[in-house]
Design a protein around this motif. Sequence first.
Motif, PDB file in Angstrom:
ATOM      1  N   VAL A 146     -17.818 -15.954  17.747  1.00  0.00           N
ATOM      2  CA  VAL A 146     -18.569 -16.948  18.520  1.00  0.00           C
ATOM      3  C   VAL A 146     -18.846 -18.183  17.671  1.00  0.00           C
ATOM      4  O   VAL A 146     -18.682 -19.326  18.139  1.00  0.00           O
ATOM      5  N   LEU A 147     -19.246 -17.972  16.419  1.00  0.00           N
ATOM      6  CA  LEU A 147     -19.475 -19.104  15.515  1.00  0.00           C
ATOM      7  C   LEU A 147     -18.184 -19.899  15.328  1.00  0.00           C
ATOM      8  O   LEU A 147     -18.193 -21.144  15.344  1.00  0.00           O
ATOM      9  N   ALA A 148     -17.065 -19.192  15.171  1.00  0.00           N
ATOM     10  CA  ALA A 148     -15.776 -19.868  14.999  1.00  0.00           C
ATOM     11  C   ALA A 148     -15.424 -20.701  16.232  1.00  0.00           C
ATOM     12  O   ALA A 148     -14.895 -21.812  16.117  1.00  0.00           O
ATOM     13  N   ALA A 149     -15.708 -20.167  17.413  1.00  0.00           N
ATOM     14  CA  ALA A 149     -15.428 -20.911  18.650  1.00  0.00           C
ATOM     15  C   ALA A 149     -16.264 -22.191  18.708  1.00  0.00           C
ATOM     16  O   ALA A 149     -15.777 -23.244  19.134  1.00  0.00           O
ATOM     17  N   LYS A 150     -17.501 -22.106  18.254  1.00  0.00           N
ATOM     18  CA  LYS A 150     -18.362 -23.291  18.222  1.00  0.00           C
ATOM     19  C   LYS A 150     -17.817 -24.327  17.229  1.00  0.00           C
ATOM     20  O   LYS A 150     -17.822 -25.531  17.511  1.00  0.00           O
ATOM     21  N   ILE A 151     -17.357 -23.856  16.089  1.00  0.00           N
ATOM     22  CA  ILE A 151     -16.773 -24.768  15.098  1.00  0.00           C
ATOM     23  C   ILE A 151     -15.526 -25.429  15.667  1.00  0.00           C
ATOM     24  O   ILE A 151     -15.298 -26.635  15.497  1.00  0.00           O
ATOM     25  N   CYS A 152     -14.710 -24.629  16.339  1.00  0.00           N
ATOM     26  CA  CYS A 152     -13.504 -25.156  16.986  1.00  0.00           C
ATOM     27  C   CYS A 152     -13.863 -26.266  17.962  1.00  0.00           C
ATOM     28  O   CYS A 152     -13.255 -27.346  17.959  1.00  0.00           O
ATOM     29  N   HIS A 153     -14.871 -26.014  18.781  1.00  0.00           N
ATOM     30  CA  HIS A 153     -15.325 -27.012  19.758  1.00  0.00           C
ATOM     31  C   HIS A 153     -15.841 -28.259  19.054  1.00  0.00           C
ATOM     32  O   HIS A 153     -15.466 -29.390  19.404  1.00  0.00           O
ATOM     33  N   ASP A 154     -16.692 -28.065  18.052  1.00  0.00           N
ATOM     34  CA  ASP A 154     -17.287 -29.204  17.351  1.00  0.00           C
ATOM     35  C   ASP A 154     -16.250 -30.000  16.566  1.00  0.00           C
ATOM     36  O   ASP A 154     -16.423 -31.206  16.337  1.00  0.00           O
ATOM     37  N   ALA A 155     -15.166 -29.327  16.141  1.00  0.00           N
ATOM     38  CA  ALA A 155     -14.099 -30.008  15.395  1.00  0.00           C
ATOM     39  C   ALA A 155     -13.240 -30.880  16.301  1.00  0.00           C
ATOM     40  O   ALA A 155     -12.423 -31.661  15.815  1.00  0.00           O
ATOM     41  N   GLY A 156     -13.403 -30.738  17.624  1.00  0.00           N
ATOM     42  CA  GLY A 156     -12.674 -31.586  18.560  1.00  0.00           C
ATOM     43  C   GLY A 156     -11.474 -30.954  19.219  1.00  0.00           C
ATOM     44  O   GLY A 156     -10.751 -31.616  19.978  1.00  0.00           O
ATOM     45  N   ALA A 157     -11.218 -29.649  18.957  1.00  0.00           N
ATOM     46  CA  ALA A 157     -10.106 -28.961  19.618  1.00  0.00           C
ATOM     47  C   ALA A 157     -10.413 -28.794  21.104  1.00  0.00           C
ATOM     48  O   ALA A 157     -11.576 -28.841  21.526  1.00  0.00           O
ATOM     49  N   ASP A 158      -9.380 -28.565  21.896  1.00  0.00           N
ATOM     50  CA  ASP A 158      -9.537 -28.478  23.345  1.00  0.00           C
ATOM     51  C   ASP A 158      -9.919 -27.089  23.834  1.00  0.00           C
ATOM     52  O   ASP A 158     -10.331 -26.933  24.993  1.00  0.00           O
ATOM     53  N   GLY A 159      -9.761 -26.072  22.971  1.00  0.00           N
ATOM     54  CA  GLY A 159     -10.084 -24.724  23.426  1.00  0.00           C
ATOM     55  C   GLY A 159      -9.753 -23.684  22.387  1.00  0.00           C
ATOM     56  O   GLY A 159      -9.364 -24.000  21.256  1.00  0.00           O
ATOM     57  N   VAL A 160      -9.907 -22.417  22.789  1.00  0.00           N
ATOM     58  CA  VAL A 160      -9.639 -21.299  21.900  1.00  0.00           C
ATOM     59  C   VAL A 160      -8.736 -20.265  22.568  1.00  0.00           C
ATOM     60  O   VAL A 160      -8.680 -20.149  23.790  1.00  0.00           O
ATOM     61  N   ASP A 161      -8.053 -19.531  21.723  1.00  0.00           N
ATOM     62  CA  ASP A 161      -7.279 -18.350  22.085  1.00  0.00           C
ATOM     63  C   ASP A 161      -7.946 -17.191  21.337  1.00  0.00           C
ATOM     64  O   ASP A 161      -7.810 -17.070  20.124  1.00  0.00           O
ATOM     65  N   LEU A 162      -8.713 -16.382  22.058  1.00  0.00           N
ATOM     66  CA  LEU A 162      -9.393 -15.234  21.459  1.00  0.00           C
ATOM     67  C   LEU A 162      -8.368 -14.112  21.380  1.00  0.00           C
ATOM     68  O   LEU A 162      -8.105 -13.419  22.364  1.00  0.00           O
ATOM     69  N   LYS A 163      -7.779 -13.913  20.228  1.00  0.00           N
ATOM     70  CA  LYS A 163      -6.572 -13.089  20.091  1.00  0.00           C
ATOM     71  C   LYS A 163      -6.817 -11.617  20.380  1.00  0.00           C
ATOM     72  O   LYS A 163      -7.614 -10.956  19.719  1.00  0.00           O
ATOM     73  N   LEU A 164      -6.061 -11.105  21.365  1.00  0.00           N
ATOM     74  CA  LEU A 164      -6.120  -9.691  21.757  1.00  0.00           C
ATOM     75  C   LEU A 164      -4.705  -9.126  21.748  1.00  0.00           C
ATOM     76  O   LEU A 164      -4.298  -8.414  22.659  1.00  0.00           O
ATOM     77  N   SER A 165      -3.966  -9.430  20.700  1.00  0.00           N
ATOM     78  CA  SER A 165      -2.540  -9.094  20.694  1.00  0.00           C
ATOM     79  C   SER A 165      -2.044  -8.777  19.292  1.00  0.00           C
ATOM     80  O   SER A 165      -2.761  -8.913  18.304  1.00  0.00           O
ATOM     81  N   HIS A 166      -0.780  -8.330  19.240  1.00  0.00           N
ATOM     82  CA  HIS A 166       0.013  -8.217  18.016  1.00  0.00           C
ATOM     83  C   HIS A 166      -0.615  -7.348  16.937  1.00  0.00           C
ATOM     84  O   HIS A 166      -0.387  -7.557  15.751  1.00  0.00           O
ATOM     85  N   GLY A 167      -1.421  -6.369  17.348  1.00  0.00           N
ATOM     86  CA  GLY A 167      -1.932  -5.383  16.407  1.00  0.00           C
ATOM     87  C   GLY A 167      -3.166  -5.780  15.640  1.00  0.00           C
ATOM     88  O   GLY A 167      -3.634  -5.017  14.787  1.00  0.00           O
ATOM     89  N   TYR A 168      -3.714  -6.967  15.921  1.00  0.00           N
ATOM     90  CA  TYR A 168      -4.929  -7.390  15.236  1.00  0.00           C
ATOM     91  C   TYR A 168      -6.153  -6.732  15.880  1.00  0.00           C
ATOM     92  O   TYR A 168      -6.039  -5.982  16.848  1.00  0.00           O
ATOM     93  N   LEU A 169      -7.333  -6.978  15.339  1.00  0.00           N
ATOM     94  CA  LEU A 169      -8.514  -6.214  15.727  1.00  0.00           C
ATOM     95  C   LEU A 169      -8.750  -6.179  17.234  1.00  0.00           C
ATOM     96  O   LEU A 169      -9.111  -5.137  17.787  1.00  0.00           O
ATOM     97  N   GLY A 170      -8.558  -7.318  17.895  1.00  0.00           N
ATOM     98  CA  GLY A 170      -8.790  -7.361  19.337  1.00  0.00           C
ATOM     99  C   GLY A 170      -7.979  -6.336  20.099  1.00  0.00           C
ATOM    100  O   GLY A 170      -8.473  -5.706  21.046  1.00  0.00           O
ATOM    101  N   SER A 171      -6.727  -6.145  19.692  1.00  0.00           N
ATOM    102  CA  SER A 171      -5.888  -5.146  20.363  1.00  0.00           C
ATOM    103  C   SER A 171      -6.158  -3.738  19.842  1.00  0.00           C
ATOM    104  O   SER A 171      -6.004  -2.755  20.579  1.00  0.00           O
TER     105      SER A 171
END
Length: 413
Positions: A146-171
Amino acid sequence: MSEKEVLFTPIKIGNRVAPNRMAINAMECCDSDEEGNPTEKTYQRYRKLFEGKAGLVDLEAITVSYENRSRKTQLSIMPRNKEALTKFVREMKSVNKDTIFIFQLTHSGELSHPDFSKRVCVKPLPGFGGELLSEEDIEWIMDEFVLAAKICHDAGADGVDLKLSHGYLGSQLLRPYNDRKWKYGGSWENRSRFAFELTERVVREVNDPNFIIGSKVSVWEGFPGGCGSAGPDTAVMDLTESIALCKGLEERGSHYILQSAGSPSITLALSQPDRKIPDYAYLHHYFSKVLKENLKPETVVIGSAYSIFRDGKNAFQAVDREKNTFRYWSNKNITDGYVDMAALGRQSFADPYLPAKLMEGKENEIKWCTACDNCIELLIRQMNVGCCVYNRPYTEALQKVRKEEGLLREKHT
């Protein structure tokens, strides 16, 4: 080229509009500095991608935790990185303000590299494992996302991809294999808790209707107990939970799903089809179709595994070459309603200018990815990643390491 070609038409994602239907997948490149900030090599790569005019660019697997990462020089997104990321986004937007720029946020979990980080796991997977995560650990990791998403937003990016794939923690949490008796395992309600609560929190705490939220999802991982399997000890495909995941994400505010499959550390050819036997690419078409059939029309489905089709010079059988290209299949699948956008991964290394060249009628100038997978070998070896066919410094670096360390023994990330 016809201006009416559907691949070249705009598409609305949330409250933003991508100028065309071509997307660039998140591709790890191992070229951050020692604190996870972009270096000049990172800038060079992304400048070219933004000059290439794709509709959307997904910033590579940027870790929310430097203590648990899979690459030694992996981009990270923590308070210490905010200033550098803000500068980075500002420059990319100055190159091209129209391309949508999102950040793929990730935590490596059991794929964290033990040589320089801490390997942790949901339930020890043969060949991986690590220190068992507690419920409190997962809640802390969610706070990091959540903190990272806020930083992403504040840095001026248009959005986030909350990764739920490819064997990482989300998956790892979502898998039927996660039958451990705890708040985040066993039942589908428990295994989906992290993904659903994280999406809800990002929507609520970023609180910006113009900020795009979505996830890259491995619809079927292709090994026993993986995502999209019928149970914890079978690889038989059952997409019930993958569909429920994507519908649940949509209900909680996701604007898009970036469809994928496999886990490159286990089922690499499923994630990135092999050039000698490329047929897994057709499975990706099926997976995106299933998602389109179950999601609302306004939820954008971005399909993967399109690089392998290239200009028709490939190893697919029983098809006419002119009907077997990236351009043909992306246009056809969009027109048929099976997908909304087509994403390119390895091809973006070979020629980051492909979208612009296609739209400008310069297809004969495109440097087509050969799917040699030397870029993947660089990733496996924890080296800076780039195209070894068209970019000589990467070719020389690979030749040197092979001479010094020998040939790669196993092709898994």
